[in-house]
Design a protein around this motif. Structure first.
Motif, mmCIF file in Angstrom:
data_model
loop_
_atom_site.group_PDB
_atom_site.id
_atom_site.type_symbol
_atom_site.label_atom_id
_atom_site.label_comp_id
_atom_site.label_asym_id
_atom_site.label_seq_id
_atom_site.Cartn_x
_atom_site.Cartn_y
_atom_site.Cartn_z
ATOM 1 N N THR A 315 -23.424 -16.419 -43.893
ATOM 2 C CA THR A 315 -23.688 -16.092 -45.176
ATOM 3 C C THR A 315 -22.257 -15.676 -45.728
ATOM 4 O O THR A 315 -21.952 -15.648 -47.136
ATOM 5 N N GLY A 316 -21.201 -15.406 -45.063
ATOM 6 C CA GLY A 316 -19.887 -15.161 -45.480
ATOM 7 C C GLY A 316 -19.029 -16.577 -46.233
ATOM 8 O O GLY A 316 -18.196 -16.041 -47.157
ATOM 9 N N HIS A 317 -19.546 -17.657 -45.971
ATOM 10 C CA HIS A 317 -18.815 -18.659 -46.449
ATOM 11 C C HIS A 317 -19.696 -19.652 -46.893
ATOM 12 O O HIS A 317 -19.637 -20.678 -47.789
ATOM 13 N N ILE A 318 -21.253 -19.772 -46.877
ATOM 14 C CA ILE A 318 -22.203 -20.408 -47.781
ATOM 15 C C ILE A 318 -21.902 -20.464 -49.131
ATOM 16 O O ILE A 318 -21.907 -19.442 -49.717
ATOM 17 N N ALA A 319 -21.664 -21.700 -49.780
ATOM 18 C CA ALA A 319 -21.453 -21.655 -51.104
ATOM 19 C C ALA A 319 -20.116 -21.183 -51.694
ATOM 20 O O ALA A 319 -20.417 -20.583 -52.914
ATOM 21 N N ALA A 320 -19.314 -20.684 -50.884
ATOM 22 C CA ALA A 320 -18.106 -19.890 -51.200
ATOM 23 C C ALA A 320 -17.373 -20.580 -52.630
ATOM 24 O O ALA A 320 -16.707 -19.919 -53.186
ATOM 25 N N GLU A 321 -17.234 -21.905 -52.432
ATOM 26 C CA GLU A 321 -16.522 -22.668 -53.175
ATOM 27 C C GLU A 321 -17.092 -22.582 -54.727
ATOM 28 O O GLU A 321 -16.475 -22.849 -55.780
ATOM 29 N N GLU A 322 -18.313 -21.984 -54.890
ATOM 30 C CA GLU A 322 -18.927 -22.068 -56.214
ATOM 31 C C GLU A 322 -18.663 -20.644 -56.845
ATOM 32 O O GLU A 322 -19.104 -20.434 -58.000
ATOM 33 N N ALA A 323 -18.254 -19.665 -56.009
ATOM 34 C CA ALA A 323 -18.040 -18.142 -56.450
ATOM 35 C C ALA A 323 -17.374 -18.088 -57.896
ATOM 36 O O ALA A 323 -17.920 -17.551 -58.797
ATOM 37 N N THR A 324 -16.476 -18.866 -58.222
ATOM 38 C CA THR A 324 -15.620 -18.761 -59.501
ATOM 39 C C THR A 324 -16.328 -19.533 -60.496
ATOM 40 O O THR A 324 -15.895 -19.243 -61.748
ATOM 41 N N ARG A 325 -17.318 -20.057 -60.318
ATOM 42 C CA ARG A 325 -17.922 -20.916 -61.530
ATOM 43 C C ARG A 325 -19.221 -20.194 -61.992
ATOM 44 O O ARG A 325 -19.901 -20.569 -62.792
ATOM 45 N N TRP A 326 -19.545 -18.897 -61.384
ATOM 46 C CA TRP A 326 -20.767 -18.155 -61.719
ATOM 47 C C TRP A 326 -20.367 -16.718 -61.850
ATOM 48 O O TRP A 326 -19.560 -16.239 -61.229
ATOM 49 N N GLN A 327 -21.096 -16.026 -62.902
ATOM 50 C CA GLN A 327 -20.902 -14.754 -62.887
ATOM 51 C C GLN A 327 -21.843 -14.134 -61.964
ATOM 52 O O GLN A 327 -23.030 -14.559 -61.852
ATOM 53 N N LEU A 328 -21.613 -12.876 -61.629
ATOM 54 C CA LEU A 328 -22.538 -12.138 -60.745
ATOM 55 C C LEU A 328 -22.735 -12.687 -59.259
ATOM 56 O O LEU A 328 -23.577 -12.496 -58.525
ATOM 57 N N SER A 329 -21.652 -13.616 -58.570
ATOM 58 C CA SER A 329 -21.724 -14.377 -57.533
ATOM 59 C C SER A 329 -21.761 -13.335 -56.298
ATOM 60 O O SER A 329 -22.402 -13.347 -55.294
#
Length: 347
Positions: A315-329
């Motif tokens: 869970t620490g890295h799944i979809a981590a690349e998307e974090a900056t594209r969304w608010q409240l990641s």
């Protein structure tokens, strides 16, 4: 405009108090409001777990929620893209109402009773037609906990046929957590609504010269998702089946959500109202960011499973690349990864 209010206080002697709207007694004058109260006194047991300070009184109307008319007769309140807290008072999700020739329908109701009251005031500022339906798009508290106030007008509360059971199962947790998040005074008088009608597949609501088409979906965002289509304006009200800018929150089935979005993409609509963000999106173009995110969530989860990673590490890295594209990641991505991992490991 004058309205009837009742001052409610927590059962504890030092607890907070709040002036609570009693919908349905509005009048242009104080005398008219008082006459309506005298003719049809409100049920004194409605708030049986709270103390009532004196009886109901008539006062100038309180504040209404702001709504934008995004299509003729279709109004959207846009909630903040924030976690619910005492500063935003739980105003973090979108709410819609639609005015027909004969009556009004509300879709979703906010996170606390005060929001249902403020929705009612917004409706009354635009029409004196009765509110006949309150449609709840799914079970999450930020969408349903204002509904009881609206139901007091005589409106029918409608949702997915699994909604009543889902709310019963989660009622205690929802009320406890949102009272803590919003604060006891803001949350005072809030209760989980009773669902009058469950929809298993499709239903049509007639507002008089305007029909709303309700569709229940298989498990996707949650197990209780329902959408509303307004053919008169070509507007699809998607609830949390569609997120905009706010990171999607997975509380159902990842693969089910992807399938539902694929089906929805084939619908010809003029505009879509998401459950968060918006107030409107083009469709199906508006689904592209969500589909990308869910695709990355799936691909990363499957890769972690193939590599034999434990849930806590993955869970620490799944979809981590998307974090900056969304608010409240930070609030939702790890939860999404947990739900996706739990689902896909049993395929």
């Amino acid at each position: 405009m004058f309205e009837a209010v009742l001052t409610l206080c927590a059962a504890l002697a030092a607890g907070p108090c709040r002036d609570t709207l009693l919908p349905g007694f509005e009048a242009a004058t104080r005398t008219g409001c008082e006459a309506a109260l005298a003719a049809h006194p409100p049920d004194p047991t409605r708030f049986h777990d709270l103390q009532q300070r004196d009886g109901p009184v008539c006062r100038p109307a309180g504040p209404a929620l702001s709504f934008e008319e995004v299509a003729p007769g279709l109004f959207v309140h846009t909630g903040r893209i924030e976690d619910p807290d005492s500063s935003n008072r739980g105003d973090t999700s979108n709410i819609v109402f639609v005015i027909g020739e004969r009556s009004v329908a509300v879709i979703d109701s906010g996170a606390a009773r005060w929001m249902g009251e403020a929705v009612w005031r917004a409706i009354r500022a635009r029409t004196d037609k009765p509110l006949t339906h309150v449609v709840l798009t799914h079970m999450h508290p930020d969408h349903v906990l204002g509904a009881a106030a609206l139901a007091e007008t005589g409106a029918e509360v409608i949702g997915h046929d699994g909604l009543s059971r889902a709310l019963a199962d989660r009622a205690g947790n929802y009320l406890e957590s949102f009272a803590r998040l919003l604060g006891p005074e803001v949350f005072l008088g809030t209760m989980v609504p009773e669902v009058d009608r469950g929809i298993a597949e499709e239903a049509v609501l007639d507002l008089g010269g305007r029909a709303l088409i309700l569709r229940a979906w298989p498990t996707a965002h949650t197990g209780t998702d329902l959408s509303v289509f307004d053919p008169a304006t070509g507007t699809l009200i998607a609830g949390d089946l569609v997120f905009d800018r706010h990171i999607p929150a997975l509380d159902g089935s990842l693969t089910g959500w992807q399938r539902v979005l694929g089906t929805m993409a084939g619908q010809v609509v003029a505009r879509l109202v998401p459950g968060h963000g918006g107030p409107v999106l083009e469709w199906p173009e508006g689904a592209a960011p969500m589909l990308r995110y869910l695709g990355v969530l799936e691909a990363d989860t499957r890769a972690a499973l193939r590599a034999g990673e434990r849930l806590g590490d993955a869970t620490g890295h799944i979809a981590a690349e998307e974090a900056t594209r969304w608010q409240l990641s930070g609030s939702f991505n790890a939860r999404n990864a947990t739900v996706a991992y739990t689902e896909l490991e049993w395929e």
